[in-house]
Design a protein around this motif. Sequence first.
Motif, PDB file in Angstrom:
ATOM      1  N   CYS A   1       0.830  -1.202   0.000  1.00 25.31           N
ATOM      2  CA  CYS A   1       0.000   0.000   0.000  1.00 25.31           C
ATOM      3  C   CYS A   1       0.867   1.255   0.000  1.00 25.31           C
ATOM      4  O   CYS A   1       0.616   2.201  -0.751  1.00 25.31           O
ATOM      5  CB  CYS A   1      -0.938  -0.021   1.209  1.00 25.31           C
ATOM      6  N   THR A   2       1.899   1.263   0.834  1.00 26.52           N
ATOM      7  CA  THR A   2       2.827   2.396   0.851  1.00 26.52           C
ATOM      8  C   THR A   2       3.518   2.563  -0.498  1.00 26.52           C
ATOM      9  O   THR A   2       3.720   3.686  -0.987  1.00 26.52           O
ATOM     10  CB  THR A   2       3.869   2.203   1.961  1.00 26.52           C
ATOM     11  N   THR A   3       3.869   1.440  -1.119  1.00 22.59           N
ATOM     12  CA  THR A   3       4.534   1.482  -2.416  1.00 22.59           C
ATOM     13  C   THR A   3       3.643   2.098  -3.485  1.00 22.59           C
ATOM     14  O   THR A   3       4.075   2.957  -4.267  1.00 22.59           O
ATOM     15  CB  THR A   3       4.941   0.061  -2.831  1.00 22.59           C
ATOM     16  N   LEU A   4       2.377   1.678  -3.532  1.00 23.78           N
ATOM     17  CA  LEU A   4       1.465   2.198  -4.546  1.00 23.78           C
ATOM     18  C   LEU A   4       1.117   3.664  -4.294  1.00 23.78           C
ATOM     19  O   LEU A   4       0.884   4.424  -5.239  1.00 23.78           O
ATOM     20  CB  LEU A   4       0.202   1.342  -4.582  1.00 23.78           C
ATOM     21  N   LYS A   5       1.077   4.055  -3.038  1.00 24.38           N
ATOM     22  CA  LYS A   5       0.886   5.474  -2.746  1.00 24.38           C
ATOM     23  C   LYS A   5       2.052   6.296  -3.282  1.00 24.38           C
ATOM     24  O   LYS A   5       1.862   7.419  -3.776  1.00 24.38           O
ATOM     25  CB  LYS A   5       0.730   5.683  -1.240  1.00 24.38           C
ATOM     26  N   SER A   6       3.250   5.749  -3.186  1.00 24.50           N
ATOM     27  CA  SER A   6       4.410   6.444  -3.752  1.00 24.50           C
ATOM     28  C   SER A   6       4.301   6.545  -5.267  1.00 24.50           C
ATOM     29  O   SER A   6       4.722   7.533  -5.869  1.00 24.50           O
ATOM     30  CB  SER A   6       5.697   5.704  -3.375  1.00 24.50           C
ATOM     31  N   ARG A   7       3.727   5.527  -5.863  1.00 22.27           N
ATOM     32  CA  ARG A   7       3.545   5.553  -7.315  1.00 22.27           C
ATOM     33  C   ARG A   7       2.511   6.596  -7.715  1.00 22.27           C
ATOM     34  O   ARG A   7       2.658   7.267  -8.747  1.00 22.27           O
ATOM     35  CB  ARG A   7       3.099   4.168  -7.792  1.00 22.27           C
ATOM     36  N   VAL A   8       1.467   6.771  -6.908  1.00 19.70           N
ATOM     37  CA  VAL A   8       0.430   7.748  -7.218  1.00 19.70           C
ATOM     38  C   VAL A   8       0.940   9.167  -7.009  1.00 19.70           C
ATOM     39  O   VAL A   8       0.757  10.053  -7.854  1.00 19.70           O
ATOM     40  CB  VAL A   8      -0.823   7.489  -6.354  1.00 19.70           C
ATOM     41  N   ASN A   9       1.592   9.395  -5.882  1.00 18.45           N
ATOM     42  CA  ASN A   9       2.058  10.739  -5.538  1.00 18.45           C
ATOM     43  C   ASN A   9       3.443  10.626  -4.916  1.00 18.45           C
ATOM     44  O   ASN A   9       3.588  10.436  -3.711  1.00 18.45           O
ATOM     45  CB  ASN A   9       1.070  11.405  -4.574  1.00 18.45           C
ATOM     46  N   SER A  10       4.458  10.731  -5.763  1.00 17.70           N
ATOM     47  CA  SER A  10       5.830  10.587  -5.279  1.00 17.70           C
ATOM     48  C   SER A  10       6.297  11.796  -4.482  1.00 17.70           C
ATOM     49  O   SER A  10       7.275  11.702  -3.734  1.00 17.70           O
ATOM     50  CB  SER A  10       6.776  10.355  -6.458  1.00 17.70           C
ATOM     51  N   ALA A  11       5.601  12.938  -4.632  1.00 14.76           N
ATOM     52  CA  ALA A  11       6.002  14.132  -3.882  1.00 14.76           C
ATOM     53  C   ALA A  11       5.654  13.987  -2.403  1.00 14.76           C
ATOM     54  O   ALA A  11       6.478  14.274  -1.526  1.00 14.76           O
ATOM     55  CB  ALA A  11       5.338  15.366  -4.473  1.00 14.76           C
ATOM     56  N   ASP A  12       4.430  13.537  -2.126  1.00 14.58           N
ATOM     57  CA  ASP A  12       4.012  13.363  -0.735  1.00 14.58           C
ATOM     58  C   ASP A  12       4.500  12.050  -0.138  1.00 14.58           C
ATOM     59  O   ASP A  12       4.657  11.943   1.078  1.00 14.58           O
ATOM     60  CB  ASP A  12       2.485  13.427  -0.637  1.00 14.58           C
ATOM     61  N   ASN A  13       4.725  11.053  -0.981  1.00 11.02           N
ATOM     62  CA  ASN A  13       5.197   9.750  -0.513  1.00 11.02           C
ATOM     63  C   ASN A  13       6.420   9.335  -1.331  1.00 11.02           C
ATOM     64  O   ASN A  13       6.306   8.495  -2.240  1.00 11.02           O
ATOM     65  CB  ASN A  13       4.089   8.706  -0.645  1.00 11.02           C
ATOM     66  N   PRO A  14       7.565   9.924  -1.069  1.00  5.82           N
ATOM     67  CA  PRO A  14       8.748   9.628  -1.894  1.00  5.82           C
ATOM     68  C   PRO A  14       9.179   8.178  -1.768  1.00  5.82           C
ATOM     69  O   PRO A  14       9.251   7.637  -0.659  1.00  5.82           O
ATOM     70  CB  PRO A  14       9.816  10.579  -1.334  1.00  5.82           C
ATOM     71  N   PRO A  15       9.422   7.505  -2.888  1.00  2.00           N
ATOM     72  CA  PRO A  15       9.882   6.109  -2.835  1.00  2.00           C
ATOM     73  C   PRO A  15      11.332   6.042  -2.374  1.00  2.00           C
ATOM     74  O   PRO A  15      12.093   7.011  -2.515  1.00  2.00           O
ATOM     75  CB  PRO A  15       9.740   5.645  -4.284  1.00  2.00           C
ATOM     76  N   PRO A  16      11.762   4.909  -1.820  1.00  2.00           N
ATOM     77  CA  PRO A  16      13.148   4.793  -1.322  1.00  2.00           C
ATOM     78  C   PRO A  16      14.141   4.656  -2.469  1.00  2.00           C
ATOM     79  O   PRO A  16      14.016   3.762  -3.311  1.00  2.00           O
ATOM     80  CB  PRO A  16      13.092   3.522  -0.465  1.00  2.00           C
ATOM     81  N   VAL A  17      15.089   5.548  -2.507  1.00  2.00           N
ATOM     82  CA  VAL A  17      16.176   5.479  -3.494  1.00  2.00           C
ATOM     83  C   VAL A  17      17.512   5.580  -2.761  1.00  2.00           C
ATOM     84  O   VAL A  17      18.301   4.635  -2.721  1.00  2.00           O
ATOM     85  CB  VAL A  17      16.040   6.585  -4.550  1.00  2.00           C
ATOM     86  N   THR A  18      17.747   6.727  -2.163  1.00  2.00           N
ATOM     87  CA  THR A  18      19.000   6.911  -1.421  1.00  2.00           C
ATOM     88  C   THR A  18      19.056   6.022  -0.184  1.00  2.00           C
ATOM     89  O   THR A  18      20.146   5.687   0.296  1.00  2.00           O
ATOM     90  CB  THR A  18      19.146   8.383  -0.998  1.00  2.00           C
ATOM     91  N   GLU A  19      17.864   5.635   0.336  1.00  2.00           N
ATOM     92  CA  GLU A  19      17.844   4.781   1.525  1.00  2.00           C
ATOM     93  C   GLU A  19      18.516   3.434   1.278  1.00  2.00           C
ATOM     94  O   GLU A  19      19.016   2.805   2.215  1.00  2.00           O
ATOM     95  CB  GLU A  19      16.397   4.553   1.984  1.00  2.00           C
ATOM     96  N   LEU A  20      18.530   2.980   0.030  1.00  2.00           N
ATOM     97  CA  LEU A  20      19.131   1.684  -0.263  1.00  2.00           C
ATOM     98  C   LEU A  20      20.659   1.721  -0.181  1.00  2.00           C
ATOM     99  O   LEU A  20      21.304   0.666  -0.175  1.00  2.00           O
ATOM    100  CB  LEU A  20      18.708   1.200  -1.651  1.00  2.00           C
TER     101      LEU A  20
END
Length: 651
Positions: free
Chosen positions: A325-344
């Motif tokens: 659910c968190t992942t798909l929210k990031s897909r819908v709105n990456s500004a409010d729910n940024p997906p993990p990139v630098t965290e990896l």
Amino acid sequence: MASGFSGSGSDFFSGLAAGRSLNNNQSGYRAQLSQMFLDQTGQMTQTHPPRTTTNNNNLTAQSLIGKRSLADFQAHHQQNYQQQGNINPALNGLLLRSVKPRMYQHTSPISTLSPIEFSANSSPELPSFSSHQRYGVPLLQQLRPQNINLGSGGVPTIHSVNNHLSSGVLNYMNTLQHSNRGGGGGGAVNNNGGQDTQKKMMDTLQELEKQLLDNNEEDEGDAVSVITNGTDSEWSETIQNLMTSSNPNPNPNPNPISPSPTSSSSSSSTSVTTPAPNCSKQTLIEAASAIYDGKTDTAAEILTRVSQVSNPRGNSEQRLMEYMCTTLKSRVNSADNPPPVTELYGKEHISSTQLLYELSPCFKLGFMAANLAILEATVDQSTSVIGFHVIDFDIGQGCQYMNLLHALSERLNGKPAVIKITAVSDNGVEEKERLRVVGGTLSQLAEKFGVTLRFNVVSCKLTDLSRESLGCEPDELLAVNFAFNLYKMPDESVSTENPRDELLRRVKGLAPRVVTLVEQELNTNTAPFMARVNETSLYYGALFDSIESTVQRDNTERVKVEEGLGRKLANSVACEGRDRLERCEVFGKWRARMGMAGFEFKPLSQHIAESMKSRLNSGNRVNPGFTVKEENGGVCFGWMGKTLTVASAWR
């Protein structure tokens, strides 16, 4: 015209007219109707002698059996009605008028045989009334005749004609139509004066007959919607009552027939309440499909519903739904729910990945299978000294080589062993320092096992990779280990340089004795968005289930591992391009890629597979859900039949 039964239409009408008195005595009429419609085989085939029926007006009529021409019937019928003095002229004209013949595509609404079949079929076994229930016998069997109440001037009232129509007029019209068609002639219409009232009633009856006898499927829904205004609305109400009462459904609450198809469909759609679907993995697929179609509002609604049942501390399915659910929210709105990139790249994620390798048997056994493949390719018992060189491009915390040193010590048989391990890293000072600490730990462990370990850290560009840059001796046996490493390197879908294939070609140029490859059986590299959603849902669902059976739910290490899995999952699904750092491929694609780089597949021995099975079943926590199997030369590790990792060897 010859027919298949002994009587004619004129005899039927003669007998029926005589039996149907306008007074209250209707027993003859009722009896003849019941014989006509309730006995489907007897009336048309049996032969009876002529008989007479006498009513209170001392009128006689022949029975249904016998022949009479249409002209005789009209003359006799007109004479009988004139004797009574209170005849309805409009109704009389309706009964005697000609009905326009038309071609029948179906069986008759009244009779089970068409006019053509009457002359050809004389069998007493007539077809059943199973079709055309709209105007068929099941409707007529429920009708009851009513008296005609006369108004002023001898003209029947509307209500009385309605009641009489429901009992006999409809049957009269249809039967007369067959009689005229069978006799080949048409009766004249008797208007008796042509008054406006009579003309209006005739027009109404003609329109009604047209609608009732019309069996065109296209107009079926509008059969009773023509008569709608003035006093004619009572006719419409009568016909609607007839149609609703003809429903043969034994259900005590049958659905009434709607006069309009539109209103019928709308009423049925509003009366049915669709239950809300249960939230599950399929619900997440539906949300992803809405995102793919650009229906962000629908996706947001579904994800809101999923959020209500997901729980990062619940069972394995609830935890998976939380991260998806968190992942798909990031897909819908990456500004409010940024997906993990630098965290990896962060320390927390690296630490959680190392814990995964230690806690999950599918990953831990994959490392062990690679170690055994290295030892089988490099350890030669015929030599006096055992020695080989291992190059690793992602050594991590060095846990894999702790197991390698232990396995090597069991094969020494008193011989000395000199091992070289080269860790390739970037140019970061902090990373080099971390790797030196790992090397010190491994050296201390090797000393305990009686093995001499030489640990090196090398930083070089991909284009500078060679045996000399890695510190390889000309005659030493070389092994290259790719354990959960290549999936993080970009390929041709990300960069024209294609670092993934470039690294494989450079390693092939090193002329290694063996190259070990351990990867997740997951297709998230070039797969489109929806395929990645489905793949990750199945893969991580099985992985979460396996962890559930291995580690206690309140274990802090388990929480840390699953948070790392959530970041991996989110990066694979929510990110595209260079931001999608993890690009896993299935074993079949790795075989193709390794073959294009010039490597030859080296199937792992049966000994390795059997050794992994024995390790899996050893210890205090034996779980039959984990599986180990040899397939296509590789060793597959999975959970409940779902393969999670695959180990293979190349040369």
